[in-house]
Design a protein around this motif. Structure first.
Motif, PDB file in Angstrom:
ATOM      1  N   ILE A 120       0.858  -1.181   0.000  1.00  0.00           N
ATOM      2  CA  ILE A 120       0.000   0.000   0.000  1.00  0.00           C
ATOM      3  C   ILE A 120       0.891   1.227   0.000  1.00  0.00           C
ATOM      4  N   GLY A 121       0.616   2.143  -0.898  1.00  0.00           N
ATOM      5  CA  GLY A 121       1.412   3.361  -0.974  1.00  0.00           C
ATOM      6  C   GLY A 121       1.386   3.912  -2.379  1.00  0.00           C
ATOM      7  N   SER A 122       2.164   4.932  -2.578  1.00  0.00           N
ATOM      8  CA  SER A 122       2.208   5.592  -3.872  1.00  0.00           C
ATOM      9  C   SER A 122       3.281   4.976  -4.752  1.00  0.00           C
ATOM     10  N   LYS A 123       3.086   5.071  -6.039  1.00  0.00           N
ATOM     11  CA  LYS A 123       4.104   4.620  -6.966  1.00  0.00           C
ATOM     12  C   LYS A 123       5.317   5.528  -6.830  1.00  0.00           C
ATOM     13  N   GLY A 124       6.490   4.938  -6.884  1.00  0.00           N
ATOM     14  CA  GLY A 124       7.709   5.720  -6.767  1.00  0.00           C
ATOM     15  C   GLY A 124       8.128   5.979  -5.337  1.00  0.00           C
ATOM     16  N   LEU A 125       7.343   5.487  -4.374  1.00  0.00           N
ATOM     17  CA  LEU A 125       7.703   5.686  -2.976  1.00  0.00           C
ATOM     18  C   LEU A 125       7.931   4.359  -2.264  1.00  0.00           C
ATOM     19  N   ALA A 126       8.381   3.366  -3.007  1.00  0.00           N
ATOM     20  CA  ALA A 126       8.758   2.101  -2.387  1.00  0.00           C
ATOM     21  C   ALA A 126      10.060   2.319  -1.621  1.00  0.00           C
ATOM     22  N   THR A 127      10.357   1.439  -0.708  1.00  0.00           N
ATOM     23  CA  THR A 127      11.543   1.590   0.121  1.00  0.00           C
ATOM     24  C   THR A 127      12.813   1.669  -0.717  1.00  0.00           C
ATOM     25  N   ASN A 128      12.902   0.864  -1.755  1.00  0.00           N
ATOM     26  CA  ASN A 128      14.089   0.903  -2.615  1.00  0.00           C
ATOM     27  C   ASN A 128      14.228   2.247  -3.323  1.00  0.00           C
ATOM     28  N   ASP A 129      13.107   2.804  -3.761  1.00  0.00           N
ATOM     29  CA  ASP A 129      13.137   4.103  -4.430  1.00  0.00           C
ATOM     30  C   ASP A 129      13.558   5.203  -3.455  1.00  0.00           C
ATOM     31  N   LEU A 130      13.020   5.154  -2.250  1.00  0.00           N
ATOM     32  CA  LEU A 130      13.363   6.165  -1.246  1.00  0.00           C
ATOM     33  C   LEU A 130      14.808   6.044  -0.813  1.00  0.00           C
ATOM     34  N   ASP A 131      15.311   4.818  -0.747  1.00  0.00           N
ATOM     35  CA  ASP A 131      16.692   4.598  -0.326  1.00  0.00           C
ATOM     36  C   ASP A 131      17.682   5.186  -1.331  1.00  0.00           C
ATOM     37  N   ALA A 132      17.272   5.281  -2.589  1.00  0.00           N
ATOM     38  CA  ALA A 132      18.144   5.819  -3.627  1.00  0.00           C
ATOM     39  C   ALA A 132      18.156   7.345  -3.642  1.00  0.00           C
ATOM     40  N   MET A 133      17.281   7.982  -2.883  1.00  0.00           N
ATOM     41  CA  MET A 133      17.195   9.442  -2.852  1.00  0.00           C
ATOM     42  C   MET A 133      18.107  10.009  -1.776  1.00  0.00           C
ATOM     43  N   ASP A 134      18.607  11.223  -2.012  1.00  0.00           N
ATOM     44  CA  ASP A 134      19.366  11.881  -0.954  1.00  0.00           C
ATOM     45  C   ASP A 134      18.395  12.582  -0.010  1.00  0.00           C
ATOM     46  N   ASN A 135      18.908  13.168   1.053  1.00  0.00           N
ATOM     47  CA  ASN A 135      18.044  13.746   2.084  1.00  0.00           C
ATOM     48  C   ASN A 135      17.219  14.921   1.563  1.00  0.00           C
ATOM     49  N   GLU A 136      17.753  15.694   0.626  1.00  0.00           N
ATOM     50  CA  GLU A 136      17.003  16.821   0.070  1.00  0.00           C
ATOM     51  C   GLU A 136      15.798  16.336  -0.726  1.00  0.00           C
ATOM     52  N   GLN A 137      15.983  15.287  -1.512  1.00  0.00           N
ATOM     53  CA  GLN A 137      14.872  14.731  -2.280  1.00  0.00           C
ATOM     54  C   GLN A 137      13.820  14.133  -1.343  1.00  0.00           C
ATOM     55  N   LEU A 138      14.277  13.492  -0.273  1.00  0.00           N
ATOM     56  CA  LEU A 138      13.335  12.943   0.706  1.00  0.00           C
ATOM     57  C   LEU A 138      12.517  14.052   1.356  1.00  0.00           C
ATOM     58  N   ALA A 139      13.168  15.177   1.636  1.00  0.00           N
ATOM     59  CA  ALA A 139      12.457  16.297   2.259  1.00  0.00           C
ATOM     60  C   ALA A 139      11.357  16.812   1.333  1.00  0.00           C
ATOM     61  N   VAL A 140      11.634  16.865   0.033  1.00  0.00           N
ATOM     62  CA  VAL A 140      10.632  17.314  -0.938  1.00  0.00           C
ATOM     63  C   VAL A 140       9.468  16.320  -0.990  1.00  0.00           C
ATOM     64  N   LYS A 141       9.775  15.026  -1.031  1.00  0.00           N
ATOM     65  CA  LYS A 141       8.728  13.994  -1.052  1.00  0.00           C
ATOM     66  C   LYS A 141       7.887  14.049   0.221  1.00  0.00           C
ATOM     67  N   LEU A 142       8.543  14.273   1.368  1.00  0.00           N
ATOM     68  CA  LEU A 142       7.819  14.360   2.633  1.00  0.00           C
ATOM     69  C   LEU A 142       6.883  15.559   2.634  1.00  0.00           C
ATOM     70  N   LYS A 143       7.361  16.683   2.156  1.00  0.00           N
ATOM     71  CA  LYS A 143       6.537  17.898   2.097  1.00  0.00           C
ATOM     72  C   LYS A 143       5.322  17.666   1.202  1.00  0.00           C
ATOM     73  N   ASP A 144       5.538  17.045   0.044  1.00  0.00           N
ATOM     74  CA  ASP A 144       4.439  16.767  -0.882  1.00  0.00           C
ATOM     75  C   ASP A 144       3.414  15.811  -0.255  1.00  0.00           C
TER      76      ASP A 144
END
Length: 78
Positions: free
Chosen positions: A2-26
């Protein structure tokens, strides 16, 4: 999962902290909008709230695991 496409754990693990902050804000903004729609009786997809809440939790988990040294931030590829 359950979740959004592109937000699987593997996808999130490949992001840096700035990208994670943007995803979290969204995700938090989407969750606010969904709750607002639910309060006004306009929400059609009630399962979406659960999915977005899990996305937010997943992002926070990645953050915390990086703080504890369980996961590492991906190195910059140039």
């Amino acid at each position: 999962m359950i979740g959004s496409k592109g937000l699987a754990t593997n996808d999130l693990d490949a992001m840096d902290n700035e990208q994670l902050a943007v995803k979290l804000k969204d995700a938090k903004q989407e969750l606010f909008n969904l709750r607002f729609a639910q309060a006004t009786g306009q929400l059609e997809d009630h399962g979406r709230i659960k999915a977005v809440r899990r996305d937010v939790a997943r992002i926070y988990t990645i953050y915390r695991e990086r703080e504890l040294g369980i996961r590492t931030e991906p190195s910059v590829k140039e």
